[in-house]
Design a protein around this motif. Sequence first.
Motif, PDB file in Angstrom:
ATOM      1  N   ASN A 182       1.040  -1.003   0.197  1.00 14.31           N
ATOM      2  CA  ASN A 182      -0.110  -0.361  -0.037  1.00 14.31           C
ATOM      3  C   ASN A 182       1.006   1.278   0.144  1.00 14.31           C
ATOM      4  O   ASN A 182       0.749   2.345  -0.956  1.00 14.31           O
ATOM      5  N   ASP A 185       1.669   1.381  -3.515  1.00  9.87           N
ATOM      6  CA  ASP A 185       0.810   1.655  -4.600  1.00  9.87           C
ATOM      7  C   ASP A 185       0.813   2.589  -5.415  1.00  9.87           C
ATOM      8  O   ASP A 185       0.905   3.822  -5.270  1.00  9.87           O
ATOM      9  N   ASN A 187      -1.569   4.083  -6.987  1.00  7.32           N
ATOM     10  CA  ASN A 187      -2.927   4.502  -7.331  1.00  7.32           C
ATOM     11  C   ASN A 187      -3.066   5.279  -5.576  1.00  7.32           C
ATOM     12  O   ASN A 187      -4.472   5.545  -4.979  1.00  7.32           O
ATOM     13  N   ASN A 188      -1.887   5.161  -4.525  1.00  2.00           N
ATOM     14  CA  ASN A 188      -2.181   5.783  -3.147  1.00  2.00           C
ATOM     15  C   ASN A 188      -1.162   6.553  -2.718  1.00  2.00           C
ATOM     16  O   ASN A 188      -0.795   6.338  -1.922  1.00  2.00           O
ATOM     17  N   LEU A 191      -1.771   7.929   1.120  1.00  2.00           N
ATOM     18  CA  LEU A 191      -1.220   7.387   2.122  1.00  2.00           C
ATOM     19  C   LEU A 191       0.057   7.597   2.437  1.00  2.00           C
ATOM     20  O   LEU A 191       0.516   7.975   3.846  1.00  2.00           O
ATOM     21  N   GLY A 214      -5.681   0.932   2.014  1.00  2.00           N
ATOM     22  CA  GLY A 214      -6.139   1.335   0.828  1.00  2.00           C
ATOM     23  C   GLY A 214      -6.097   2.315   0.041  1.00  2.00           C
ATOM     24  O   GLY A 214      -6.936   3.578   0.556  1.00  2.00           O
ATOM     25  N   SER A 215      -6.500   3.023  -1.325  1.00  2.00           N
ATOM     26  CA  SER A 215      -6.190   3.619  -2.533  1.00  2.00           C
ATOM     27  C   SER A 215      -7.953   3.954  -2.139  1.00  2.00           C
ATOM     28  O   SER A 215      -8.702   3.602  -1.372  1.00  2.00           O
ATOM     29  N   LYS A 216      -8.209   5.075  -2.491  1.00  4.69           N
ATOM     30  CA  LYS A 216      -9.187   5.723  -3.001  1.00  4.69           C
ATOM     31  C   LYS A 216     -10.011   4.849  -3.530  1.00  4.69           C
ATOM     32  O   LYS A 216     -11.132   4.538  -3.392  1.00  4.69           O
ATOM     33  N   ARG A 219     -10.557   1.487  -1.670  1.00  5.98           N
ATOM     34  CA  ARG A 219     -12.048   2.300  -1.104  1.00  5.98           C
ATOM     35  C   ARG A 219     -13.432   2.114  -1.597  1.00  5.98           C
ATOM     36  O   ARG A 219     -14.484   1.643  -1.128  1.00  5.98           O
TER      37      ARG A 219
END
Length: 248
Positions: A182, A185, A187-188, A191, A214-216, A219
């Motif tokens: 995570n 990631d 896409n994250n 975080l 986790g990324s938006k 989620r």
Amino acid sequence: MQRQEFLELFEAALRAAKSVRGVEHSPEVSRFVDAMNRLKQAPKSLACDVVCTTSSMGKGLRFFNDHKNPQIRSEGRLLWNLWLQILYASGREQSRHEETTPPVKIIPTMKKTGDSKRDKVRDILQTSLAKVATEVVETEMKTRVAACDPCVVAVSVESAMFHKLGCFMGPQKAKYRSILFNMGDTNNPDLRRKVLIGEINGERLVTMERQEMGSKQLRKELQRIQERARFKEESRMKVLQSADLIMT
């Protein structure tokens, strides 16, 4: 205080704690508290260096935190919290110093523990945290990010992970993998940005569930799945209720 004296004090505290079997107060508890108090007074630079480079510190602190004696548990947690504050403060102070000196291209070096698995985790975290500088757009956030050192933050996060989860190859390996995935990631970015600037510290990161990290996008997908499952369950209950009415 020199490095050797620091290490000897920690070993003395560890020996004293191991000699205490229950919750009662004893001379060994007093010796433990005395050693811990002296460790708290150690120079911040020394504490930062030893904690970052000595793997036995994390094991010892976990032993204190799990001890049956409440005073030993309390002192252990106080010392750990103090050392975490020193690690974060060290990163901020280093960044402020760099802002007041002429820019010099320096390749950051990660403090090593001597444990190849721990050092690998630190390298992965540092690589993920270093991405933040190229991901933020707002001027104010760029300034905040520039004031943070990915290497220092990676060390403090890994130290918290090791303290809470044990070694990478232990029973918490899946949790390690989840955090590292995570953090890296694509896409994250939120975080790793929050971790770098201190909105999420290492201890909080370790306790977060996979969905929280986790990324938006992830989620939202999980939320859609949960809503579909809830809709199906509600529809099923309505069918059953209708069947009951027909039967009566």
